[in-house]
Design an enzyme around this catalytic site. Structure first.
Site, PDB file in Angstrom:
ATOM      1  N   GLU A  75      38.691  -3.425   8.330  1.00 25.31           N
ATOM      2  CA  GLU A  75      38.590  -3.253   6.789  1.00 25.31           C
ATOM      3  C   GLU A  75      38.066  -1.944   6.555  1.00 25.31           C
ATOM      4  O   GLU A  75      37.048  -1.696   7.059  1.00 25.31           O
ATOM      5  CB  GLU A  75      38.008  -4.613   6.129  1.00 25.31           C
ATOM      6  N   ARG A 130      37.290 -14.556   8.239  1.00 24.23           N
ATOM      7  CA  ARG A 130      37.154 -13.377   8.862  1.00 24.23           C
ATOM      8  C   ARG A 130      38.309 -12.797   9.506  1.00 24.23           C
ATOM      9  O   ARG A 130      39.109 -13.761  10.353  1.00 24.23           O
ATOM     10  CB  ARG A 130      35.824 -13.111   9.460  1.00 24.23           C
ATOM     11  N   HIS A 147      39.727  -8.217   0.315  1.00 24.01           N
ATOM     12  CA  HIS A 147      38.337  -8.906   0.804  1.00 24.01           C
ATOM     13  C   HIS A 147      37.625  -9.278  -0.534  1.00 24.01           C
ATOM     14  O   HIS A 147      36.500  -8.629  -0.999  1.00 24.01           O
ATOM     15  CB  HIS A 147      37.575  -8.172   1.575  1.00 24.01           C
TER      16      HIS A 147
HETATM   17  N1  NAD Z   1      37.122 -13.973   1.980  1.00 24.66           N
HETATM   18  C1  NAD Z   1      35.779 -13.817   1.378  1.00 24.66           C
HETATM   19  O1  NAD Z   1      35.546 -13.022   0.504  1.00 24.66           O
HETATM   20  C2  NAD Z   1      34.705 -14.959   1.818  1.00 24.66           C
HETATM   21  C3  NAD Z   1      33.841 -15.310   0.963  1.00 24.66           C
HETATM   22  C4  NAD Z   1      32.735 -16.262   1.453  1.00 24.66           C
HETATM   23  C5  NAD Z   1      32.927 -16.762   2.832  1.00 24.66           C
HETATM   24  N2  NAD Z   1      33.658 -16.082   3.712  1.00 24.66           N
HETATM   25  C6  NAD Z   1      33.737 -16.679   5.105  1.00 24.66           C
HETATM   26  O2  NAD Z   1      33.956 -18.090   5.014  1.00 24.66           O
HETATM   27  C7  NAD Z   1      32.804 -18.304   6.121  1.00 24.66           C
HETATM   28  C8  NAD Z   1      32.842 -20.190   5.823  1.00 24.66           C
HETATM   29  O3  NAD Z   1      31.714 -19.984   4.423  1.00 24.66           O
HETATM   30  P1  NAD Z   1      31.148 -21.535   4.076  1.00 24.66           P
HETATM   31  O4  NAD Z   1      30.176 -21.231   3.046  1.00 24.66           O
HETATM   32  O5  NAD Z   1      32.152 -22.511   3.645  1.00 24.66           O
HETATM   33  O6  NAD Z   1      30.483 -22.022   5.558  1.00 24.66           O
HETATM   34  P2  NAD Z   1      30.183 -23.186   5.996  1.00 24.66           P
HETATM   35  O7  NAD Z   1      29.244 -23.172   6.978  1.00 24.66           O
HETATM   36  O8  NAD Z   1      29.634 -24.150   4.865  1.00 24.66           O
HETATM   37  O9  NAD Z   1      31.426 -23.973   6.565  1.00 24.66           O
HETATM   38  C9  NAD Z   1      32.074 -23.440   7.775  1.00 24.66           C
HETATM   39  C10 NAD Z   1      32.866 -24.703   8.435  1.00 24.66           C
HETATM   40  O10 NAD Z   1      33.343 -24.141   9.368  1.00 24.66           O
HETATM   41  C11 NAD Z   1      33.237 -24.994  10.681  1.00 24.66           C
HETATM   42  N3  NAD Z   1      33.711 -24.599  11.876  1.00 24.66           N
HETATM   43  C12 NAD Z   1      32.741 -23.689  12.642  1.00 24.66           C
HETATM   44  N4  NAD Z   1      33.631 -23.436  13.887  1.00 24.66           N
HETATM   45  C13 NAD Z   1      34.793 -24.336  13.810  1.00 24.66           C
HETATM   46  C14 NAD Z   1      35.693 -24.436  14.536  1.00 24.66           C
HETATM   47  N5  NAD Z   1      35.801 -23.743  15.637  1.00 24.66           N
HETATM   48  N6  NAD Z   1      36.850 -25.111  14.206  1.00 24.66           N
HETATM   49  C15 NAD Z   1      36.945 -25.864  12.980  1.00 24.66           C
HETATM   50  N7  NAD Z   1      35.802 -25.751  12.307  1.00 24.66           N
HETATM   51  C16 NAD Z   1      34.813 -24.982  12.571  1.00 24.66           C
HETATM   52  C17 NAD Z   1      32.028 -25.683  10.385  1.00 24.66           C
HETATM   53  O11 NAD Z   1      31.793 -26.822  10.967  1.00 24.66           O
HETATM   54  C18 NAD Z   1      31.737 -25.545   8.896  1.00 24.66           C
HETATM   55  O12 NAD Z   1      31.955 -26.879   8.197  1.00 24.66           O
HETATM   56  C19 NAD Z   1      31.969 -17.536   6.048  1.00 24.66           C
HETATM   57  O13 NAD Z   1      31.166 -17.558   7.045  1.00 24.66           O
HETATM   58  C20 NAD Z   1      32.618 -16.280   5.971  1.00 24.66           C
HETATM   59  O14 NAD Z   1      33.022 -15.761   6.998  1.00 24.66           O
HETATM   60  C21 NAD Z   1      34.712 -15.195   3.035  1.00 24.66           C
HETATM   61  O1  DGY Z   2      30.826 -13.786   3.467  1.00 29.88           O
HETATM   62  C1  DGY Z   2      30.851 -13.499   2.218  1.00 29.88           C
HETATM   63  O2  DGY Z   2      30.153 -13.811   1.600  1.00 29.88           O
HETATM   64  C2  DGY Z   2      31.888 -12.792   1.838  1.00 29.88           C
HETATM   65  O3  DGY Z   2      32.953 -12.185   2.645  1.00 29.88           O
HETATM   66  C3  DGY Z   2      31.597 -11.500   0.961  1.00 29.88           C
HETATM   67  O4  DGY Z   2      31.176 -10.401   1.907  1.00 29.88           O
END
Ligand code: NAD
Ligand code: DGY
Length: 326
Positions: free
Chosen positions: A267, A238, A286
């Site tokens: 955004e 994010r 995004h």
């Molecule tokens: N750009 C996009 O379109 C898009 C798409 C999907 C997800 N995302 C973002 O990606 C994030 C992660 O998704 P995910 O499914 O992999 O989640 P997840 O919960 O599987 O993984 C997140 C990881 O971050 C770690 N974490 C939390 N705080 C931390 C810190 N301070 N330092 C180091 N590690 C830390 C957690 O331990 C966890 O392993 C979502 O929450 C979302 O914000 C963005």
């Molecule tokens: O968190 C997510 O799934 C992506 O950022 C899409 O919004």
């Protein structure tokens, strides 16, 4: 009588039908100044909410929904809601983990490749008729294969990115995370380390944490200064996880080589942003999970989630299950 639900994002007809079969659905195309009054009136009666991550649902707004029983976001990220507030009210927030891992990792790897090989900058040169001779050393890229990939946030998506780096590009994988990930260490030979060491030793630094009070502005001027001058910074988490002004500074003064960003503090990113003037910044709107196949899977998952939650089943995909059970 059917439960009342607000749908605040357009979804394909077959998924809308599944909602209509179960609920009395009111549709809004997002929430904006022109529909806010009607949205607020609908909130006063609604029992369910389903929509996308581009609309914020702060407590001040959800206070206007006294009958709310469940919310379902078409995203894995939950930062547009306040989980503590929802949990205090006993409201589950359903989300879509897992179904978007591989697509989002593909996008993040596209950012890695585009930044390293200066793909957008050089493509623009061709389109604009500026390719007049062999490009010369000043426009060479840098290799991806064999380099060190540091992942901050080795969760579901972080792992999928690391898998591409390890198996596809022979990269050395290192990571920092809230806890160790034995699967990444065994399958990908990944090394666990603190964030400072990772920043100092990675060729590519990729941030994939959720946005929480602990990760807001996790990466700022101090952290950019720790990175190698040749480092490439990638953010797919994010925008608020980094200090964007500090990144602009680091890219402008050569503290780091380049950045690839899919997410921004604001955004859509305004065209007036200083990031838009930097050739060494690759900017995506995004699109982490934005393929036809994956977005449909996310919508289907979110519809299932809302149906389940409003029928009392939050066993799958509930982001605040632990807080609700406390
Ligand atoms: N750009 C996009 O379109 C898009 C798409 C999907 C997800 N995302 C973002 O990606 C994030 C992660 O998704 P995910 O499914 O992999 O989640 P997840 O919960 O599987 O993984 C997140 C990881 O971050 C770690 N974490 C939390 N705080 C931390 C810190 N301070 N330092 C180091 N590690 C830390 C957690 O331990 C966890 O392993 C979502 O929450 C979302 O914000 C963005
Ligand atoms: O968190 C997510 O799934 C992506 O950022 C899409 O919004």
């Amino acid at each position: 009588m059917k439960k009342k639900v607000i749908l605040y994002r357009d979804i394909p007809a077959q998924e809308r039908q599944r909602l209509d079969d179960q609920f009395d659905v009111t549709f809004f195309d997002g929430m904006n100044e022109s529909n806010k009054d009607a949205f607020v009136i609908a909130l006063s009666e609604t029992e369910g909410l389903i929509g996308s991550n581009s609309t914020s649902m702060p407590p001040t707004l959800l206070d206007l929904a006294p009958r709310l029983q469940a919310a379902s976001t078409i995203s894995v990220g939950t930062d547009k809601f306040d989980l503590t507030y929802l949990s205090q009210r006993g409201i589950p927030l359903m989300h879509t983990p897992g179904v978007l891992n591989e697509t989002t990792a593909d996008t993040l790897f596209t950012l890695i490749m585009c930044t390293a090989r200066r793909a957008i900058e050089l493509s623009n040169m061709v389109r604009e008729g500026r390719w007049t001779s062999n490009i010369g050393e000043s426009l060479y890229g840098t290799d991806v294969h064999g380099k060190t990939l540091g992942i901050i946030g080795m969760g579901r998506i972080g792992y999928a990115i690391a898998k591409r780096g390890h198996f596809g590009f022979d990269m050395k994988i290192q990571y920092s995370n809230r806890h160790r990930k034995p699967d990444a260490e065994q399958d990908l030979n990944a090394t666990f380390m603190d964030m400072e060491e990772l920043l100092k030793t990675s060729d590519f630094v990729c941030v994939m944490t959720p946005l929480t009070s602990q990760t807001e502005r996790l990466i700022g001027a101090k952290e950019f200064a720790m990175m190698k001058k040749s480092a490439i910074f990638i953010n797919g988490s994010r925008g608020k996880v980094i200090d964007e002004a500090a990144l602009v500074e680091a890219l402008s003064n050569g503290t780091i080589r380049a950045a690839g960003l899919d997410v921004f503090e604001v955004e859509p990113l305004p065209a007036s942003s200083p990031l838009c003037k930097l050739d060494n910044a690759v900017l995506f709107p995004h699109i982490g999970s934005a393929t036809t196949e994956t977005r449909l899977k996310m919508i289907t998952c979110a519809v299932d989630n809302l149906i389940n939650a409003l029928n009392g089943d939050i066993s799958q995909n509930c982001a605040n299950k632990e807080q609700l059970n406390r």
